[in-house]
Write a protein that holds these residues in place. Structure first.
Motif, PDB file in Angstrom:
ATOM      1  N   MET A  67       0.952  -1.342  -0.285  1.00 23.59           N
ATOM      2  CA  MET A  67      -0.221   0.431   0.120  1.00 23.59           C
ATOM      3  C   MET A  67       0.800   0.765   0.305  1.00 23.59           C
ATOM      4  N   ILE A  68       1.780   1.236   0.470  1.00 22.33           N
ATOM      5  CA  ILE A  68       3.076   2.701   1.002  1.00 22.33           C
ATOM      6  C   ILE A  68       3.221   2.511  -0.676  1.00 22.33           C
ATOM      7  N   LYS A  69       3.959   1.425  -1.183  1.00 23.36           N
ATOM      8  CA  LYS A  69       4.070   1.971  -2.244  1.00 23.36           C
ATOM      9  C   LYS A  69       3.653   2.084  -3.579  1.00 23.36           C
ATOM     10  N   GLY A  70       2.004   1.501  -3.054  1.00 24.88           N
ATOM     11  CA  GLY A  70       0.965   1.869  -4.263  1.00 24.88           C
ATOM     12  C   GLY A  70       0.940   4.035  -4.324  1.00 24.88           C
ATOM     13  N   VAL A  71       0.933   4.137  -2.649  1.00 26.25           N
ATOM     14  CA  VAL A  71       1.177   5.389  -2.635  1.00 26.25           C
ATOM     15  C   VAL A  71       1.941   6.553  -3.048  1.00 26.25           C
ATOM     16  N   LEU A  72       2.984   5.917  -2.555  1.00 25.18           N
ATOM     17  CA  LEU A  72       4.148   6.859  -3.692  1.00 25.18           C
ATOM     18  C   LEU A  72       3.465   6.350  -5.569  1.00 25.18           C
ATOM     19  N   ASP A  73       3.450   5.730  -5.840  1.00 24.97           N
ATOM     20  CA  ASP A  73       3.688   4.959  -7.581  1.00 24.97           C
ATOM     21  C   ASP A  73       2.721   6.193  -7.596  1.00 24.97           C
ATOM     22  N   VAL A  74       1.174   6.895  -6.560  1.00 31.33           N
ATOM     23  CA  VAL A  74       0.149   7.295  -7.507  1.00 31.33           C
ATOM     24  C   VAL A  74       1.111   8.615  -7.168  1.00 31.33           C
ATOM     25  N   SER A  75       1.879   9.017  -6.494  1.00 33.81           N
ATOM     26  CA  SER A  75       1.866  10.396  -6.453  1.00 33.81           C
ATOM     27  C   SER A  75       2.920  11.034  -7.812  1.00 33.81           C
ATOM     28  N   GLU A  76       3.246   9.970  -8.540  1.00 27.71           N
ATOM     29  CA  GLU A  76       4.031  10.592  -9.890  1.00 27.71           C
ATOM     30  C   GLU A  76       2.906   9.987 -11.714  1.00 27.71           C
ATOM     31  N   MET A  77       2.230   9.378 -10.384  1.00 28.41           N
ATOM     32  CA  MET A  77       1.072   9.427 -12.445  1.00 28.41           C
ATOM     33  C   MET A  77       0.241  10.565 -12.523  1.00 28.41           C
ATOM     34  N   ARG A  78      -0.737  10.237 -13.741  1.00 28.94           N
ATOM     35  CA  ARG A  78      -1.399  10.887 -14.064  1.00 28.94           C
ATOM     36  C   ARG A  78      -2.311  10.541 -14.864  1.00 28.94           C
ATOM     37  N   VAL A  79      -2.891  11.639 -14.496  1.00 30.78           N
ATOM     38  CA  VAL A  79      -5.045  10.551 -15.441  1.00 30.78           C
ATOM     39  C   VAL A  79      -4.614   9.567 -16.451  1.00 30.78           C
ATOM     40  N   ARG A  80      -3.992  10.060 -17.464  1.00 29.29           N
ATOM     41  CA  ARG A  80      -4.416   9.119 -18.600  1.00 29.29           C
ATOM     42  C   ARG A  80      -3.057   7.541 -18.360  1.00 29.29           C
ATOM     43  N   ASP A  81      -2.690   7.684 -17.175  1.00 32.14           N
ATOM     44  CA  ASP A  81      -1.597   6.071 -16.647  1.00 32.14           C
ATOM     45  C   ASP A  81      -2.725   5.689 -16.077  1.00 32.14           C
TER      46      ASP A  81
END
Length: 292
Positions: free
Chosen positions: A55-69
C-alpha cells in the motif's frame, strides 16, 4: 527561574547534537529509490507486513501518476444516450453493474452529465416512467485533462464528494473516464463488489419476456435455454446467427426479428457485438435453464 533557562538550552542543544549524529548513521532518503530501500528493509525485519508495504508503494506510485496512466479508455466506456427511453438503456445498466454512467448526446465527445443508477429507483418503485426525463436527473459532469496529476484529483474527489470525472485530451475530445475506485485500486489492489460474479451470466432475465444475452453465448446453450432450434452448423454463437442476418457489423440499436425472437444490439463496436437484448414472443414457451 534563571537557573531553568540554561538547563533548557543545554537540553535543546543536546537533542540537536544527537539528531545530527543519528542523521549521519541513518541518513534520510534523498529520493524515491532510497525510500523504497528503507521500506524493503522494514519489511525484511518484519516491522511491516507485505500488505502494508504494498500500500505504501502504491501511494508513492500514485504520487507520480497522471490521469492518462490509469483512466478507462473511451473504447471501454459504458455510456447512456440521453435520447433513449428508460426501457432502452435499463438493460445496459443492469448488465454493466456500474453505479455511474456518462450520459452522451449524439456521440461520446458530447457528455451532458453523469447518471447515478440510484436516481432511477423512484421511477421503478413509484411508476413514474411516464414522466421520466433523463435530462432532469443527471448530475453535472466533471471534466479533467489527461495530464492532470492523480494525487490532487483524489483530493478533489474526496473534498467535493464526487466519484467520476470525464477525461479529455488537448483538443477537447473525450479520451476516457476515471473514478475514485480506479485510484484507490492503485493503492490497495483490485476492489471487487457483489456484482462482479453476476455480470458473468451469459443469459439474464430482465422482465416479462425480455432477456439480456451475451453475443458470445454458445448457440447450443441459447437453443436449450430458449427452447429453439437455430442451426448450429451456421454459427457457434448466437452473435454469429445475428451477424448472418444483418450481413454486416451492426451498430448499437439495430434490431431484427427471427421466428419467435426479436434481437436488438445493445453493446457493439466496429469489430464485434457484445450484448443483445432478446424479446421472446409471449406464445413461445422457454426452458429457462441450461444443463450443467
Amino acid at each position: 527561574m534563571s537557573d531553568d533557562i540554561p538547563h533548557s538550552s543545554n537540553g535543546s542543544a543536546n537533542k540537536s547534537f544527537l539528531r545530527k549524529i543519528l542523521q549521519v548513521i541513518t541518513p534520510e532518503p534523498k529520493n524515491k529509490d532510497q525510500l523504497i530501500d528503507i521500506l524493503n528493509d522494514a519489511h525484511d525485519r518484519d516491522l511491516i507486513n507485505p500488505e502494508t508495504k504494498q500500500m505504501i508503494k502504491g501511494v508513492l506510485d500514485v504520487s507520480e501518476m497522471r490521469v492518462r496512466d490509469i483512466m478507462i479508455p473511451r473504447s471501454q466506456m459504458v455510456t447512456i444516450d440521453i435520447n433513449h427511453s428508460l426501457d432502452e438503456f435499463l438493460p445496459i445498466i443492469l448488465e454493466s453493474g456500474h453505479s455511474r454512467f456518462p450520459v452522451v448526446n449524439e456521440d461520446i465527445d458530447h457528455v451532458d452529465g453523469i447518471l447515478l443508477a440510484k436516481d432511477l429507483l423512484a421511477f421503478g418503485f413509484n411508476s413514474q416512467s411516464d414522466n421520466f426525463s433523463l435530462s432532469d436527473i443527471i448530475r453535472p459532469a466533471i471534466i479533467v485533462p489527461e495530464s492532470k496529476k492523480v494525487e490532487p484529483l483524489l483530493k478533489e474527489f474526496r473534498s467535493n464528494r464526487y466519484h467520476m470525472a470525464i477525461v479529455v485530451d488537448e483538443y477537447g475530445g473525450v479520451s476516457g473516464v476515471i473514478t475514485i475506485e480506479d485510484i484507490l485500486e492503485q493503492i490497495v489492489g483490485e476492489i471487487e463488489d457483489e456484482t462482479d460474479d453476476e455480470i458473468e451470466e451469459e443469459i439474464k432475465h430482465l422482465a416479462g419476456n425480455v432477456y439480456l444475452v451475451k453475443a458470445l453465448t454458445e448457440l447450443s446453450n441459447f437453443n436449450e435455454y430458449f427452447n429453439c432450434e437455430f442451426n448450429e452448423n451456421d454459427a457457434d454463437t448466437i452473435g454469429g446467427i445475428v451477424l448472418r442476418q444483418f450481413n454486416h457489423m451492426p451498430q448499437k440499436g439495430e434490431l431484427f426479428s427471427l421466428g419467435n425472437f426479436e434481437f436488438k444490439v445493445l453493446v457493439a463496436d466496429s469489430r464485434r457485438m457484445q450484448m443483445l437484448q432478446v424479446s421472446v414472443d409471449k406464445s413461445h414457451e422457454i426452458n429457462g435453464k441450461v444443463s450443467d
